[in-house]
Design an enzyme around this catalytic site. Structure first.
Site, PDB file in Angstrom:
ATOM      1  N   HIS A  15       0.677  -1.144  -0.093  1.00 34.39           N
ATOM      2  CA  HIS A  15       0.098  -0.018   0.068  1.00 34.39           C
ATOM      3  C   HIS A  15       0.730   1.244   0.158  1.00 34.39           C
ATOM      4  O   HIS A  15       1.965   1.221  -0.004  1.00 34.39           O
ATOM      5  CB  HIS A  15      -0.984  -0.054   1.235  1.00 34.39           C
ATOM      6  CG  HIS A  15      -0.426  -0.174   2.321  1.00 34.39           C
ATOM      7  ND1 HIS A  15      -0.165   0.876   3.336  1.00 34.39           N
ATOM      8  CD2 HIS A  15       0.031  -1.183   3.140  1.00 34.39           C
ATOM      9  CE1 HIS A  15       0.445   0.426   4.364  1.00 34.39           C
ATOM     10  NE2 HIS A  15       0.583  -0.857   4.363  1.00 34.39           N
ATOM     11  N   ALA A  16       0.302   2.463  -0.059  1.00 36.87           N
ATOM     12  CA  ALA A  16       0.871   3.646  -0.260  1.00 36.87           C
ATOM     13  C   ALA A  16       1.967   4.087   0.540  1.00 36.87           C
ATOM     14  O   ALA A  16       3.200   4.229   0.291  1.00 36.87           O
ATOM     15  CB  ALA A  16      -0.019   4.976  -0.093  1.00 36.87           C
TER      16      ALA A  16
END
Length: 89
Positions: A15-16
């Protein structure tokens, strides 16, 4: 060129937050670092490219590094993947 396969263990996938840590880390190195997943190859220096891959938990990725310090890049990248709890020790 060196390459290594990793299985993403994080329940949130790549994820980010950890993706940005990886991108910032490899940006410091000369040479090419690529992530290969699901038939696509993306430069690991591109946050948008990495996020576009939508790498989920259980996914196997291949990372390749090519350049003057490719072994050092791969070793440090593996350390970052472990620190970000994306892969197991």
């Amino acid at each position: 060129m060196v390459e290594k396969k990793f299985t993403i263990e994080s329940s949130q996938g790549l994820h980010a937050r950890p993706a940005s840590v990886l991108v910032n880390h490899v940006t410091n190195f000369e040479g090419d670092v690529m992530v290969h997943y699901n038939g696509q190859s993306i430069n690991l220096k591109s946050i948008m490219g990495i996020m576009g891959l939508a790498i989920s938990q259980g996914a196997e990725i291949k990372v390749t590094a090519e350049g003057e310090k490719e072994e050092e890049i791969m070793e440090s990248l593996e350390d970052v993947l472990k620190e970000q709890e994306l892969v197991k020790n």
